[in-house]
Design an enzyme around this catalytic site. Structure first.
Site, PDB file in Angstrom:
ATOM      1  N   SER A  16      34.835  34.143  41.739  1.00  0.00           N
ATOM      2  CA  SER A  16      34.000  34.465  40.288  1.00  0.00           C
ATOM      3  C   SER A  16      33.656  33.618  39.320  1.00  0.00           C
ATOM      4  O   SER A  16      33.882  32.735  38.898  1.00  0.00           O
ATOM      5  CB  SER A  16      35.324  35.390  40.015  1.00  0.00           C
ATOM      6  OG  SER A  16      34.662  36.647  38.808  1.00  0.00           O
ATOM      7  N   GLY A  53      40.032  42.307  52.309  1.00  0.00           N
ATOM      8  CA  GLY A  53      39.269  43.291  51.115  1.00  0.00           C
ATOM      9  C   GLY A  53      38.036  44.570  51.661  1.00  0.00           C
ATOM     10  O   GLY A  53      37.778  44.638  50.745  1.00  0.00           O
ATOM     11  N   ALA A  54      37.969  44.024  53.065  1.00  0.00           N
ATOM     12  CA  ALA A  54      36.799  45.553  52.585  1.00  0.00           C
ATOM     13  C   ALA A  54      36.844  46.730  53.494  1.00  0.00           C
ATOM     14  O   ALA A  54      36.085  47.388  53.654  1.00  0.00           O
ATOM     15  CB  ALA A  54      36.217  44.726  54.719  1.00  0.00           C
ATOM     16  N   GLY A  55      38.101  46.930  52.450  1.00  0.00           N
ATOM     17  CA  GLY A  55      37.881  48.150  52.483  1.00  0.00           C
ATOM     18  C   GLY A  55      36.522  49.498  51.428  1.00  0.00           C
ATOM     19  O   GLY A  55      36.225  50.484  52.151  1.00  0.00           O
ATOM     20  N   ASP A  74      48.778  42.624  54.789  1.00  0.00           N
ATOM     21  CA  ASP A  74      48.626  42.248  53.611  1.00  0.00           C
ATOM     22  C   ASP A  74      48.481  40.134  53.626  1.00  0.00           C
ATOM     23  O   ASP A  74      49.221  40.109  54.272  1.00  0.00           O
ATOM     24  CB  ASP A  74      50.118  42.507  52.794  1.00  0.00           C
ATOM     25  CG  ASP A  74      50.304  41.899  51.674  1.00  0.00           C
ATOM     26  OD1 ASP A  74      50.186  41.405  50.723  1.00  0.00           O
ATOM     27  OD2 ASP A  74      52.104  42.318  50.814  1.00  0.00           O
ATOM     28  N   VAL A  75      48.043  40.826  53.141  1.00  0.00           N
ATOM     29  CA  VAL A  75      47.305  38.649  52.568  1.00  0.00           C
ATOM     30  C   VAL A  75      48.229  37.921  52.621  1.00  0.00           C
ATOM     31  O   VAL A  75      47.500  36.662  52.887  1.00  0.00           O
ATOM     32  CB  VAL A  75      45.685  38.390  52.585  1.00  0.00           C
ATOM     33  CG1 VAL A  75      44.380  39.642  52.956  1.00  0.00           C
ATOM     34  CG2 VAL A  75      45.510  39.227  50.751  1.00  0.00           C
ATOM     35  N   TYR A  99      43.874  35.809  36.996  1.00  0.00           N
ATOM     36  CA  TYR A  99      42.627  35.874  38.052  1.00  0.00           C
ATOM     37  C   TYR A  99      41.863  35.026  36.725  1.00  0.00           C
ATOM     38  O   TYR A  99      41.278  34.500  38.282  1.00  0.00           O
ATOM     39  CB  TYR A  99      41.977  37.465  36.947  1.00  0.00           C
ATOM     40  CG  TYR A  99      40.527  37.559  38.266  1.00  0.00           C
ATOM     41  CD1 TYR A  99      40.495  37.895  39.600  1.00  0.00           C
ATOM     42  CD2 TYR A  99      39.589  37.114  37.541  1.00  0.00           C
ATOM     43  CE1 TYR A  99      39.522  39.012  39.709  1.00  0.00           C
ATOM     44  CE2 TYR A  99      38.630  37.478  39.049  1.00  0.00           C
ATOM     45  CZ  TYR A  99      38.131  38.284  39.436  1.00  0.00           C
ATOM     46  OH  TYR A  99      36.994  38.989  40.206  1.00  0.00           O
ATOM     47  N   ALA A 122      44.035  31.983  39.851  1.00  0.00           N
ATOM     48  CA  ALA A 122      42.909  32.738  41.002  1.00  0.00           C
ATOM     49  C   ALA A 122      41.812  31.686  41.337  1.00  0.00           C
ATOM     50  O   ALA A 122      41.851  31.345  42.218  1.00  0.00           O
ATOM     51  CB  ALA A 122      43.088  33.866  41.394  1.00  0.00           C
ATOM     52  N   LYS A 123      40.689  32.341  40.250  1.00  0.00           N
ATOM     53  CA  LYS A 123      39.258  32.714  40.399  1.00  0.00           C
ATOM     54  C   LYS A 123      39.323  30.577  40.949  1.00  0.00           C
ATOM     55  O   LYS A 123      38.206  30.315  41.517  1.00  0.00           O
ATOM     56  CB  LYS A 123      38.699  33.758  40.540  1.00  0.00           C
ATOM     57  CG  LYS A 123      38.671  34.661  40.791  1.00  0.00           C
ATOM     58  CD  LYS A 123      38.819  35.287  42.066  1.00  0.00           C
ATOM     59  CE  LYS A 123      38.085  36.492  42.644  1.00  0.00           C
ATOM     60  NZ  LYS A 123      38.486  36.864  43.668  1.00  0.00           N
TER      61      LYS A 123
END
Length: 252
Positions: free
Chosen positions: A142, A13-15, A63-64, A154, A157-158
């Protein structure tokens, strides 16, 4: 702090956002960096930034949530650099909705990207760390892991990433591999801006409102997280593992 000369780092996710800032910071610290994003072209700006400063980086499309794509990316990166010392699991998406409105697809894409993705990526890269008896893994959780209205997917997941990271620490510690979570609070990124816009809110006003509830008096910047990751992947943090570090200006 942050001497990563001779090290190879992988950041998902480094874009843009936190991932991009982290990739640039680790390159500034001396690491060679593999910039992973959904498509190769999404990571090229980050790579260009690193190269413009004299660093070495490559962009990798992946795609991870796909085991096949993750395994192919891991093989490519290891073949290119010969080792992998640092992994930052940062790839993520949001699909916010109240519980009674949230669709199964909105649930699945968030859990698949954040939680399944971190599992697949770590599983693929840990083999190289185990072989060399050295590795640093940082996963982006997060403040939302503590629960947030409209983000059941979210938050789940976090929170799951925190348990996953502690398990990484338990299983991989004997191989001299550290695994930790960094859990950001409100960070000014394209993702948080898009969230505000979807709700019809002015982002500047959202930031002003958020700042009032943050003890330090401002929202965070991607570099605030990148600096913490830089410490956690350094040898100065060699006795830190299985931890969750909240970085939110004091907000809880």
């Amino acid at each position: 702090m942050g001497n990563l000369q001779g090290k190879v780092a992988v950041v998902t996710g480094a874009g843009k956002g936190i991932g991009a800032a982290t990739a640039v910071k680790l390159a500034d610290d001396g690491a060679k960096v593999a910039v992973i994003d959904l498509k190769e072209e999404f990571g090229r700006h980050t790579v260009d930034t690193i190269q413009s400063k004299g660093g070495e980086a490559i962009a990798v499309g992946c795609d991870v949530s796909s085991r096949e794509e993750v395994d192919a990316a891991a093989d490519h990166i290891h073949s290119r650099f010969g080792r992998v010392d640092i992994l930052v699991n940062n790839a993520g998406v949001t699909r916010d909705n109240l519980l009674f409105k949230m669709s199964e697809d909105e649930w699945d894409i968030v859990l698949d990207t954040h939680l399944k993705g971190s599992f697949l990526v770590t599983k693929a890269f840990q083999q190289y760390m185990v072989e060399q008896k050295y590795g640093k893994i940082v996963t982006t959780s997060s403040l939302g892991a503590l629960g947030k209205r409209g983000q059941a997917n979210y938050s789940a997941a976090k929170a799951g990433l925190q348990g996953l990271t502690r398990t990484f620490a338990l299983e991989l510690g004997k191989f001299n591999i550290n695994a930790n979570c960094v859990a950001p609070g409100f960070i000014e990124t394209d993702m948080t801006r898009a969230t505000a816009e979807r709700q019809g809110m002015d982002f500047d006003e959202v930031k002003k409102g958020a700042s009032k509830s943050i003890p330090i008096g401002r929202v965070g910047q991607p570099e605030d997280i990148a600096n913490v990751v830089s410490f956690l992947v350094s040898d100065e943090a060699s006795y830190v593992t299985g931890e969750v570090l909240y970085v939110g200006g004091g907000a809880r």
